[in-house]
Design an enzyme around this catalytic site. Sequence first.
Site, PDB file in Angstrom:
ATOM      1  N   ASP A  74       0.728  -1.072  -0.061  1.00 36.59           N
ATOM      2  CA  ASP A  74      -0.029  -0.003   0.014  1.00 36.59           C
ATOM      3  C   ASP A  74       0.840   1.168  -0.051  1.00 36.59           C
ATOM      4  O   ASP A  74       0.408   2.252   0.458  1.00 36.59           O
ATOM      5  CB  ASP A  74      -0.878  -0.009   1.282  1.00 36.59           C
ATOM      6  CG  ASP A  74      -1.756  -1.079   1.335  1.00 36.59           C
ATOM      7  OD1 ASP A  74      -2.299  -1.701   0.055  1.00 36.59           O
ATOM      8  OD2 ASP A  74      -2.355  -1.564   2.228  1.00 36.59           O
ATOM      9  N   LYS A  77       1.843   2.292  -4.840  1.00 38.88           N
ATOM     10  CA  LYS A  77       2.408   1.637  -6.344  1.00 38.88           C
ATOM     11  C   LYS A  77       1.651   1.730  -7.587  1.00 38.88           C
ATOM     12  O   LYS A  77       1.881   2.009  -8.481  1.00 38.88           O
ATOM     13  CB  LYS A  77       2.642   0.391  -6.116  1.00 38.88           C
ATOM     14  CG  LYS A  77       3.526  -0.296  -4.983  1.00 38.88           C
ATOM     15  CD  LYS A  77       3.614  -1.855  -4.710  1.00 38.88           C
ATOM     16  CE  LYS A  77       2.489  -2.376  -4.257  1.00 38.88           C
ATOM     17  NZ  LYS A  77       2.201  -1.984  -2.774  1.00 38.88           N
ATOM     18  N   GLY A 101      -4.526  -4.275  -4.002  1.00 39.72           N
ATOM     19  CA  GLY A 101      -5.343  -3.107  -4.256  1.00 39.72           C
ATOM     20  C   GLY A 101      -4.801  -2.116  -4.657  1.00 39.72           C
ATOM     21  O   GLY A 101      -4.136  -1.212  -3.729  1.00 39.72           O
ATOM     22  N   HIS A 102      -4.794  -1.630  -5.935  1.00 37.87           N
ATOM     23  CA  HIS A 102      -3.720  -0.495  -6.305  1.00 37.87           C
ATOM     24  C   HIS A 102      -4.826   0.843  -6.774  1.00 37.87           C
ATOM     25  O   HIS A 102      -5.473   0.558  -7.863  1.00 37.87           O
ATOM     26  CB  HIS A 102      -2.908  -0.895  -7.733  1.00 37.87           C
ATOM     27  CG  HIS A 102      -1.869  -1.883  -7.127  1.00 37.87           C
ATOM     28  ND1 HIS A 102      -0.933  -2.548  -7.973  1.00 37.87           N
ATOM     29  CD2 HIS A 102      -1.597  -2.545  -5.781  1.00 37.87           C
ATOM     30  CE1 HIS A 102      -0.212  -3.450  -7.319  1.00 37.87           C
ATOM     31  NE2 HIS A 102      -0.652  -3.589  -5.934  1.00 37.87           N
ATOM     32  N   GLN A 284       1.979  -5.852  -3.002  1.00 32.06           N
ATOM     33  CA  GLN A 284       2.442  -6.182  -2.038  1.00 32.06           C
ATOM     34  C   GLN A 284       3.800  -5.446  -1.564  1.00 32.06           C
ATOM     35  O   GLN A 284       3.895  -4.376  -2.073  1.00 32.06           O
ATOM     36  CB  GLN A 284       2.577  -7.563  -1.463  1.00 32.06           C
ATOM     37  CG  GLN A 284       1.310  -8.504  -1.248  1.00 32.06           C
ATOM     38  CD  GLN A 284       0.544  -8.848  -2.626  1.00 32.06           C
ATOM     39  OE1 GLN A 284       1.288  -9.520  -3.423  1.00 32.06           O
ATOM     40  NE2 GLN A 284      -0.812  -8.561  -2.992  1.00 32.06           N
TER      41      GLN A 284
END
Length: 493
Positions: A74, A77, A101-102, A284
């Site tokens: 988080d 990225k 979750g990007h 990650q």
Amino acid sequence: MCGCLHREVFTGATLSPAEGKKKVPASEEAGYSTARCVAFAVARVFRPGDFTAMQSRGDRLMKSIVVVGAQWGDEGKGKVVDYLAGSFDYIARCAGGHNAGHTVIYDGNRFVLQLIPCGILRPGKHAVIGSGVVVDPVALAAELDTLAKSGIDVTGRLHLSNRAHLIFPYHRQMEKAAEAARGAWKIGTTSRGIGPAYEDKMARHGIRVGDLLNPERFREKLERVIAEKDAVCRATYGVPLDTAGMAEQYLELGERLRPLISDVSVLINHALDAGRSVLFEGAQGTMLDIDFGTYPYVTSSNAISGGVCTGLGVGPTRIDAVAGVTKAYTTRVGSGPFPTEMPDLEATEVRDRGKEYGAVTGRPRRCGWLDLVVLQYAIRINGISSLVVTKLDVFDTQKEIQVCIGYHYKGTPLREMPAAAEDLAEVTPEYATLPGWQSVTYGVQDAAKLPRLAVAYLKFISDFLGVEVGMISTGPDRDATIVCAATQLATWI
Ligand code: GDP
Ligand code: IMO
Ligand code: MG
């Protein structure tokens, strides 16, 4: 020429935390009043002509770049990859699954991508899901639907590895049961079935994306696996597996995904042969890596830069450089040691200002100070040559900022990151205290407009770690970005 440059750039990396502290005094008067901007600070190590050496390997431009999370995930990225993607032809994921979750925000649109690389949002770019990713076809179909609703056409641009392993509902079911059984020792997973899917892969009874294209073979493999899983589930957790309609549903999804499925290692390597540029989108973060993270409080894949080679079939000699993304502070979701975790009150403030809630699960993220021991480790493990610092704006109202510059364990300084999570849980961080800038960086797009003390903070990080700060993020929006002039990163754009 290149080796010479690296020697100069990396001088600081050999400093012990104590030496680093001495070299960069924590007082504004002593150390920061002469600081101008990070770009200038970095530029001082270049000589005329050095850029040619940095840009090329032989005659080739450096256009095969990995973006990796340098902390516990988080880090931003998604935002960074979206920004850089404008300058690359292919954007590829190599590990993880829809536990990621990007978040990408531009022109008033907000997307949270979980499986599909962020490059898909840029017209004309190719997005690739590699063999190292674990794919839940239901989640992938949902993501495709969301993109279609937003008018994003993926036809001919999205590529899915035939070697990627599939996640099945029984993986989620078994993960939930395992987490419940662990009680206080639970990992705090995202409950997406990620771990059990990788377990099956390693145990050599996983089912792969390519199997969906051969219904007879797929049914036969699934039947075998289900019989075994059902027996294990009943014996271990006392519950049967619910598998009704699963084969039909997956085969239907397989037909939908058929046009995307191919050998993506061939695709990427041919693209590189043809002089195309590739951006590898890490998922990650280093400290969640299965081998080098805070085991067992990690995810089940290689989140480090090396994961690109094994998760996409790209040789190490084809990778030009690695950018590490770090927040101006640290967060982590789930259980496990976190040496610089803030006390509740401060953590709540940072969480609120930084909107630190999981993009996938909505869970509140644990917040802490920036940990340079973690970053030093991440730089080494990943081969990071340029840092991207995100969420600088979250400290805009902060009076004083703490930065961890070393660990002590049972009264003695630790030189390296301990391998055991139990030992990391017992370290005492040593902090440098830096003055906050208490003015606005939010949305700033020009390094010259950053407050002097914000520059000093970034320079402290860069000097301590001996690595350039190539990019700074000052807000969630695509435009709230500064590319530092005269840095290696600036040559990629
Ligand atoms: P990722 O998993 O590394 O892609 O990061 P996430 O998207 O899960 O979490 C990062 C969060 O920070 C998202 O909500 C982003 O929109 C937000 N974000 C990224 N960069 C910045 C920044 O510079 N400032 C602020 N305030 N928010 C940012
Ligand atoms: P992105 O790509 C933050 C964490 C989970 C949990 C541990 C194991 O958005 O940075 P898993 O479901 O993978 O078995 O959970 O890993 N985790 C993440 N934390 N960002 C992520 O991805 C994460 N993916 C997994 O919270 O602690
Ligand atoms: Mg995320």
